[in-house]
Design an enzyme around this catalytic site. Sequence first.
Site, PDB file in Angstrom:
ATOM      1  N   THR A 195      35.950  43.153  50.542  1.00 43.68           N
ATOM      2  CA  THR A 195      36.062  44.174  51.589  1.00 43.68           C
ATOM      3  C   THR A 195      34.784  44.987  51.736  1.00 43.68           C
ATOM      4  O   THR A 195      34.618  45.705  52.722  1.00 43.68           O
ATOM      5  CB  THR A 195      37.257  45.113  51.330  1.00 43.68           C
ATOM      6  OG1 THR A 195      37.496  45.903  52.498  1.00 43.68           O
ATOM      7  CG2 THR A 195      36.997  46.050  50.149  1.00 43.68           C
ATOM      8  N   ASP A 205      29.277  39.814  29.012  1.00 35.65           N
ATOM      9  CA  ASP A 205      28.386  40.063  27.876  1.00 35.65           C
ATOM     10  C   ASP A 205      26.970  40.464  28.270  1.00 35.65           C
ATOM     11  O   ASP A 205      26.072  40.497  27.436  1.00 35.65           O
ATOM     12  CB  ASP A 205      28.324  38.816  26.983  1.00 35.65           C
ATOM     13  CG  ASP A 205      27.777  37.591  27.728  1.00 35.65           C
ATOM     14  OD1 ASP A 205      27.456  37.709  28.928  1.00 35.65           O
ATOM     15  OD2 ASP A 205      27.685  36.521  27.095  1.00 35.65           O
ATOM     16  N   SER A 238      24.797  38.845  29.766  1.00 38.01           N
ATOM     17  CA  SER A 238      23.813  37.762  29.659  1.00 38.01           C
ATOM     18  C   SER A 238      23.043  37.579  30.959  1.00 38.01           C
ATOM     19  O   SER A 238      21.900  37.103  30.948  1.00 38.01           O
ATOM     20  CB  SER A 238      24.501  36.452  29.263  1.00 38.01           C
ATOM     21  OG  SER A 238      25.484  36.076  30.211  1.00 38.01           O
ATOM     22  N   THR A 289      34.690  47.045  58.117  1.00 35.36           N
ATOM     23  CA  THR A 289      34.256  48.285  57.465  1.00 35.36           C
ATOM     24  C   THR A 289      33.581  47.916  56.148  1.00 35.36           C
ATOM     25  O   THR A 289      34.076  48.249  55.071  1.00 35.36           O
ATOM     26  CB  THR A 289      35.458  49.211  57.211  1.00 35.36           C
ATOM     27  OG1 THR A 289      36.452  48.500  56.437  1.00 35.36           O
ATOM     28  CG2 THR A 289      36.085  49.674  58.510  1.00 35.36           C
ATOM     29  N   GLY A 323      31.640  34.974  29.824  1.00 40.20           N
ATOM     30  CA  GLY A 323      32.337  36.225  29.596  1.00 40.20           C
ATOM     31  C   GLY A 323      31.484  37.438  29.918  1.00 40.20           C
ATOM     32  O   GLY A 323      30.300  37.330  30.235  1.00 40.20           O
ATOM     33  N   PRO A 331      32.181  29.683  40.908  1.00 37.20           N
ATOM     34  CA  PRO A 331      32.829  28.935  41.998  1.00 37.20           C
ATOM     35  C   PRO A 331      31.867  28.701  43.156  1.00 37.20           C
ATOM     36  O   PRO A 331      30.986  29.530  43.416  1.00 37.20           O
ATOM     37  CB  PRO A 331      33.984  29.850  42.413  1.00 37.20           C
ATOM     38  CG  PRO A 331      33.514  31.224  42.045  1.00 37.20           C
ATOM     39  CD  PRO A 331      32.711  31.059  40.794  1.00 37.20           C
ATOM     40  N   ASP A 337      38.563  49.193  51.457  1.00 40.76           N
ATOM     41  CA  ASP A 337      39.851  49.420  52.117  1.00 40.76           C
ATOM     42  C   ASP A 337      40.575  48.087  52.276  1.00 40.76           C
ATOM     43  O   ASP A 337      40.245  47.112  51.599  1.00 40.76           O
ATOM     44  CB  ASP A 337      39.651  50.132  53.469  1.00 40.76           C
ATOM     45  CG  ASP A 337      38.703  49.364  54.401  1.00 40.76           C
ATOM     46  OD1 ASP A 337      38.453  48.163  54.161  1.00 40.76           O
ATOM     47  OD2 ASP A 337      38.210  49.964  55.373  1.00 40.76           O
ATOM     48  N   HIS A 340      29.778  37.974  38.521  1.00 41.20           N
ATOM     49  CA  HIS A 340      29.000  36.807  38.123  1.00 41.20           C
ATOM     50  C   HIS A 340      28.666  36.833  36.636  1.00 41.20           C
ATOM     51  O   HIS A 340      28.576  35.775  36.010  1.00 41.20           O
ATOM     52  CB  HIS A 340      27.733  36.706  38.968  1.00 41.20           C
ATOM     53  CG  HIS A 340      27.986  36.134  40.332  1.00 41.20           C
ATOM     54  ND1 HIS A 340      27.311  35.045  40.833  1.00 41.20           N
ATOM     55  CD2 HIS A 340      28.875  36.491  41.303  1.00 41.20           C
ATOM     56  CE1 HIS A 340      27.762  34.751  42.042  1.00 41.20           C
ATOM     57  NE2 HIS A 340      28.704  35.632  42.348  1.00 41.20           N
ATOM     58  N   ASP A 341      28.488  38.002  36.068  1.00 45.05           N
ATOM     59  CA  ASP A 341      28.273  38.067  34.620  1.00 45.05           C
ATOM     60  C   ASP A 341      29.529  37.623  33.872  1.00 45.05           C
ATOM     61  O   ASP A 341      29.461  36.816  32.939  1.00 45.05           O
ATOM     62  CB  ASP A 341      27.892  39.492  34.201  1.00 45.05           C
ATOM     63  CG  ASP A 341      27.609  39.590  32.708  1.00 45.05           C
ATOM     64  OD1 ASP A 341      26.806  38.790  32.199  1.00 45.05           O
ATOM     65  OD2 ASP A 341      28.204  40.457  32.045  1.00 45.05           O
TER      66      ASP A 341
END
Length: 339
Positions: free
Chosen positions: A207, A86, A88, A262, A84, A176, A267, A78-79
């Site tokens: 996963t 950074d 923030s 799992t 980018g 997204p 995995d 998410h950063d």
Amino acid sequence: MKPKSKVAESAAASCFLVISLLCSCVNGDQTETNNEGLSYSYYEKTCPKVEEIVRSSLSSMFILDPTSPAALLRLMFHDCQVQGCDASILLEPSGDQQFTELDSAKNFGIRKRDLIGSIKTSLELECPKQVSCSDVIILAARDAVALTGGPLISVPLGRKDSLSTPSKHVADSELPPSTADVDTTLNLFASKGMTIEESVAIMGAHTIGVTHCNNVLSRFDNANATSENMDPRFQTFLRVACPEFSPTSQAAEATFVPNDQTSVIFDTAYYDDAIAGRGNLRIDSEIGADPRTRPFVEAFAADQDRFFNAFSSAFVKLSSYKVLTGSEGVVRSVCDKVD
């Protein structure tokens, strides 16, 4: 797929350190520097123990809280998606600013920012004003993968921290939605230089961890989002696990389902579930059916080494996205505020 008991989670977590000793260091065609101005030996002279300090800070935490690795991996994603990589996302509001990117609804459930701050404090004692918070986020996410059974990825370092945090509206537009489909996902990762194979591999981060019921219920709001490659029995399971609250209710935000069978081990079970139509989110189901992505889903389900190699390559690309280097940014001494 059933939620794991705390006993099972603790048992799995206690194995992480043993598993990590078996991980190989993967980075593809490594060179001293990459095209973003980062370097694989950036802290060799200024803070040679940086990776050791980060890893030792995380090992005990992962045993105490086996949900930490997934939280750190999500924090990095998410950063990097917003403005980018950074750091923030760690900044608190300053001046007249009331809301930051963290206030975006898409950042619901972001955790372990305080853990990054704690690691940064240890690094400041060892090598003051040398290691950026953005590099700490990347190293913590890298070790989150390795200490849960995944590959130990060699990542270039040298990122600098931003001087400001974007608004929640910027995060709303760049992160997204939970209902993202294959087209949206492939376009998102293509913008970061990833191939389709790498895009499918980076989705394998699902996963580990859980999906909150507010995101599952948002999927059910759209009938088309549940029709593609979804096992009817699994849909019933999700509806039972996530009763029909409002997607924005506190009950929906407080309940969750595991990402795969799992969910505390890195995995290929995610890909087995994708093929079988047992995906919590729309993309988790459709990725196993779309003709562009299914061949790679099947390949990763059958060959863990191929998945690990593709994931490692994708991880380096994502972690190098729109980075600040040199005089473009700063090294914060405290991660949640600009000095």
